[in-house]
Motif scaffolding. Structure first.
Motif, PDB file in Angstrom:
ATOM      1  N   MET A   1       0.811  -1.209   0.000  1.00 19.42           N
ATOM      2  CA  MET A   1       0.000   0.000   0.000  1.00 19.42           C
ATOM      3  C   MET A   1       0.852   1.269   0.000  1.00 19.42           C
ATOM      4  O   MET A   1       0.557   2.230  -0.719  1.00 19.42           O
ATOM      5  CB  MET A   1      -0.927  -0.003   1.212  1.00 19.42           C
ATOM      6  N   THR A   2       1.921   1.281   0.794  1.00 21.44           N
ATOM      7  CA  THR A   2       2.758   2.477   0.884  1.00 21.44           C
ATOM      8  C   THR A   2       3.491   2.743  -0.418  1.00 21.44           C
ATOM      9  O   THR A   2       3.521   3.882  -0.910  1.00 21.44           O
ATOM     10  CB  THR A   2       3.766   2.325   2.039  1.00 21.44           C
ATOM     11  N   VAL A   3       4.099   1.708  -0.991  1.00 16.81           N
ATOM     12  CA  VAL A   3       4.827   1.884  -2.254  1.00 16.81           C
ATOM     13  C   VAL A   3       3.869   2.310  -3.363  1.00 16.81           C
ATOM     14  O   VAL A   3       4.181   3.214  -4.158  1.00 16.81           O
ATOM     15  CB  VAL A   3       5.563   0.586  -2.633  1.00 16.81           C
ATOM     16  N   TYR A   4       2.710   1.682  -3.416  1.00 13.02           N
ATOM     17  CA  TYR A   4       1.726   2.072  -4.435  1.00 13.02           C
ATOM     18  C   TYR A   4       1.318   3.530  -4.273  1.00 13.02           C
ATOM     19  O   TYR A   4       1.257   4.281  -5.259  1.00 13.02           O
ATOM     20  CB  TYR A   4       0.492   1.174  -4.345  1.00 13.02           C
ATOM     21  N   THR A   5       1.050   3.947  -3.046  1.00 10.67           N
ATOM     22  CA  THR A   5       0.612   5.324  -2.808  1.00 10.67           C
ATOM     23  C   THR A   5       1.667   6.330  -3.220  1.00 10.67           C
ATOM     24  O   THR A   5       1.370   7.331  -3.893  1.00 10.67           O
ATOM     25  CB  THR A   5       0.276   5.508  -1.313  1.00 10.67           C
ATOM     26  N   VAL A   6       2.919   6.080  -2.849  1.00  4.19           N
ATOM     27  CA  VAL A   6       4.000   7.025  -3.163  1.00  4.19           C
ATOM     28  C   VAL A   6       4.239   7.105  -4.668  1.00  4.19           C
ATOM     29  O   VAL A   6       4.325   8.195  -5.249  1.00  4.19           O
ATOM     30  CB  VAL A   6       5.285   6.615  -2.416  1.00  4.19           C
TER      31      VAL A   6
ATOM     32  N   LEU B   1       3.677   9.728 -10.006  1.00  2.00           N
ATOM     33  CA  LEU B   1       3.367   9.673 -11.441  1.00  2.00           C
ATOM     34  C   LEU B   1       2.169  10.551 -11.789  1.00  2.00           C
ATOM     35  O   LEU B   1       2.083  11.064 -12.910  1.00  2.00           O
ATOM     36  CB  LEU B   1       3.092   8.224 -11.852  1.00  2.00           C
ATOM     37  N   SER B   2       1.259  10.729 -10.857  1.00  2.00           N
ATOM     38  CA  SER B   2       0.093  11.574 -11.121  1.00  2.00           C
ATOM     39  C   SER B   2       0.479  13.034 -11.289  1.00  2.00           C
ATOM     40  O   SER B   2      -0.287  13.812 -11.874  1.00  2.00           O
ATOM     41  CB  SER B   2      -0.925  11.430  -9.991  1.00  2.00           C
ATOM     42  N   ARG B   3       1.649  13.419 -10.749  1.00  2.00           N
ATOM     43  CA  ARG B   3       2.114  14.796 -10.896  1.00  2.00           C
ATOM     44  C   ARG B   3       2.595  15.104 -12.310  1.00  2.00           C
ATOM     45  O   ARG B   3       2.702  16.274 -12.696  1.00  2.00           O
ATOM     46  CB  ARG B   3       3.249  15.071  -9.908  1.00  2.00           C
TER      47      ARG B   3
ATOM     48  N   THR C   1      -1.135   1.854 -12.834  1.00  2.00           N
ATOM     49  CA  THR C   1      -0.386   0.680 -13.278  1.00  2.00           C
ATOM     50  C   THR C   1       1.058   0.735 -12.785  1.00  2.00           C
ATOM     51  O   THR C   1       1.607  -0.272 -12.316  1.00  2.00           O
ATOM     52  CB  THR C   1      -0.403   0.578 -14.810  1.00  2.00           C
ATOM     53  N   GLY C   2       1.662   1.917 -12.859  1.00  2.00           N
ATOM     54  CA  GLY C   2       3.022   2.084 -12.350  1.00  2.00           C
ATOM     55  C   GLY C   2       3.122   1.843 -10.857  1.00  2.00           C
ATOM     56  O   GLY C   2       4.057   1.207 -10.377  1.00  2.00           O
ATOM     57  N   GLY C   3       2.136   2.336 -10.113  1.00  2.00           N
ATOM     58  CA  GLY C   3       2.125   2.106  -8.666  1.00  2.00           C
ATOM     59  C   GLY C   3       1.969   0.641  -8.324  1.00  2.00           C
ATOM     60  O   GLY C   3       2.629   0.130  -7.417  1.00  2.00           O
ATOM     61  N   THR C   4       1.091  -0.065  -9.062  1.00  2.00           N
ATOM     62  CA  THR C   4       0.894  -1.497  -8.820  1.00  2.00           C
ATOM     63  C   THR C   4       2.159  -2.284  -9.138  1.00  2.00           C
ATOM     64  O   THR C   4       2.561  -3.184  -8.382  1.00  2.00           O
ATOM     65  CB  THR C   4      -0.265  -2.020  -9.670  1.00  2.00           C
ATOM     66  N   ALA C   5       2.815  -1.946 -10.261  1.00  2.00           N
ATOM     67  CA  ALA C   5       4.050  -2.656 -10.636  1.00  2.00           C
ATOM     68  C   ALA C   5       5.141  -2.424  -9.606  1.00  2.00           C
ATOM     69  O   ALA C   5       5.871  -3.352  -9.222  1.00  2.00           O
ATOM     70  CB  ALA C   5       4.505  -2.175 -12.015  1.00  2.00           C
ATOM     71  N   ALA C   6       5.274  -1.194  -9.134  1.00  2.00           N
ATOM     72  CA  ALA C   6       6.305  -0.890  -8.127  1.00  2.00           C
ATOM     73  C   ALA C   6       6.049  -1.638  -6.823  1.00  2.00           C
ATOM     74  O   ALA C   6       6.959  -2.161  -6.182  1.00  2.00           O
ATOM     75  CB  ALA C   6       6.354   0.612  -7.870  1.00  2.00           C
ATOM     76  N   ALA C   7       4.769  -1.710  -6.420  1.00  2.00           N
ATOM     77  CA  ALA C   7       4.423  -2.419  -5.178  1.00  2.00           C
ATOM     78  C   ALA C   7       4.730  -3.897  -5.282  1.00  2.00           C
ATOM     79  O   ALA C   7       5.299  -4.500  -4.357  1.00  2.00           O
ATOM     80  CB  ALA C   7       2.944  -2.188  -4.851  1.00  2.00           C
ATOM     81  N   LEU C   8       4.391  -4.510  -6.412  1.00  2.00           N
ATOM     82  CA  LEU C   8       4.651  -5.932  -6.591  1.00  2.00           C
ATOM     83  C   LEU C   8       6.140  -6.220  -6.668  1.00  2.00           C
ATOM     84  O   LEU C   8       6.622  -7.253  -6.154  1.00  2.00           O
ATOM     85  CB  LEU C   8       3.943  -6.434  -7.848  1.00  2.00           C
ATOM     86  N   LEU C   9       6.910  -5.334  -7.302  1.00  2.00           N
ATOM     87  CA  LEU C   9       8.359  -5.543  -7.380  1.00  2.00           C
ATOM     88  C   LEU C   9       9.004  -5.450  -6.006  1.00  2.00           C
ATOM     89  O   LEU C   9       9.927  -6.216  -5.687  1.00  2.00           O
ATOM     90  CB  LEU C   9       8.978  -4.491  -8.312  1.00  2.00           C
ATOM     91  N   CYS C  10       8.524  -4.543  -5.173  1.00  2.00           N
ATOM     92  CA  CYS C  10       9.098  -4.395  -3.828  1.00  2.00           C
ATOM     93  C   CYS C  10       8.716  -5.557  -2.910  1.00  2.00           C
ATOM     94  O   CYS C  10       9.554  -6.074  -2.168  1.00  2.00           O
ATOM     95  CB  CYS C  10       8.654  -3.081  -3.209  1.00  2.00           C
ATOM     96  N   SER C  11       7.455  -5.974  -2.954  1.00  2.00           N
ATOM     97  CA  SER C  11       6.983  -6.997  -2.010  1.00  2.00           C
ATOM     98  C   SER C  11       7.277  -8.405  -2.465  1.00  2.00           C
ATOM     99  O   SER C  11       7.614  -9.276  -1.649  1.00  2.00           O
ATOM    100  CB  SER C  11       5.489  -6.832  -1.784  1.00  2.00           C
ATOM    101  N   CYS C  12       7.157  -8.663  -3.751  1.00  2.00           N
ATOM    102  CA  CYS C  12       7.353 -10.019  -4.277  1.00  2.00           C
ATOM    103  C   CYS C  12       8.693 -10.188  -4.990  1.00  2.00           C
ATOM    104  O   CYS C  12       9.387 -11.185  -4.810  1.00  2.00           O
ATOM    105  CB  CYS C  12       6.217 -10.386  -5.236  1.00  2.00           C
ATOM    106  N   GLY C  13       9.067  -9.210  -5.804  1.00  2.00           N
ATOM    107  CA  GLY C  13      10.325  -9.306  -6.532  1.00  2.00           C
ATOM    108  C   GLY C  13      11.548  -9.084  -5.668  1.00  2.00           C
ATOM    109  O   GLY C  13      12.618  -9.643  -5.919  1.00  2.00           O
TER     110      GLY C  13
END
Length: 204
Positions: A168-173, A178-180, A191-203
């Protein structure tokens, strides 16, 4: 939701940690719950006196207020979903893996939960302080104290909590960053937030 959750846990834990270190108060459930309540009252007092923190309830129900509430509830729902998924996966192998750092982490948490004093003594070298960066384990023990759960159950629950909060934190940040970008679409930012969260938690 995720950023507020992390800051709330970190703030209340830091408050209890320093008070117990300086005064010698026991690091038990009563002190941890008292620190949580004290921090809540302190933030409420600051908000009332300075207006630094935004009002949770406003008399004028506008579009911005509704969006904030919907975003908060959605964040809580996603956090709960991720927690349940992690809990379900961990249920297939709930034992402490002695071939990894889990054995040491679980031992530190048990020692901190049993000793109830700061700084903590090492579980192997009696009379010596823990020679390790153990604030993560101490914060997990703090969460066990607040939840009134012992480490034998709380350890796996903390792993699930960390998984959900990290995502949740990585996705939010990342999504907010990216929204800026003016040329970035909302769907691409999500999509970028979801990919970053999955890479941090799973990758990771």
């Amino acid at each position: 939701f995720s950023v507020g959750l992390g800051l709330g846990i970190a703030g209340s834990f830091t408050l209890v940690w320093y008070v117990c270190s300086l005064t010698g108060c026991p690091f038990n459930s009563w002190s941890c719950l008292a620190g949580l309540v004290l921090l809540t009252l302190l933030l409420y007092h600051i908000r009332r006196r300075t207006g630094f923190f935004p009002e949770i309830r406003t008399r004028e129900y506008n579009e911005e207020t509704r969006d904030k509430r919907e975003r908060f509830l959605l964040g809580f729902a996603v956090f709960l979903l991720l927690f349940v998924i992690a809990f379900w996966v961990k249920g297939f192998k709930p034992i402490i893996d002695y071939q990894t750092e889990q054995y040491m982490d679980f031992g530190f948490m048990n020692a901190m939960y049993r000793q109830q004093k700061v700084p903590f003594e090492d579980m192997w070298f009696i009379g010596q302080k823990i020679n390790y960066y153990y604030l993560g384990q101490a914060m997990a023990t703090f969460m066990c104290r607040v939840s009134l759960v012992k480490p034998e159950c709380g350890y796996n629950l903390m792993l699930c909590t960390l998984f959900a909060s990290l995502n949740m934190t990585v996705y939010t940040v990342v999504e907010a960053f990216l929204s800026r970008v003016r040329t970035m679409k909302k769907s691409c930012a999500r999509t970028g937030g979801t990919a970053a969260a999955l890479l941090c938690s799973c990758g990771g």
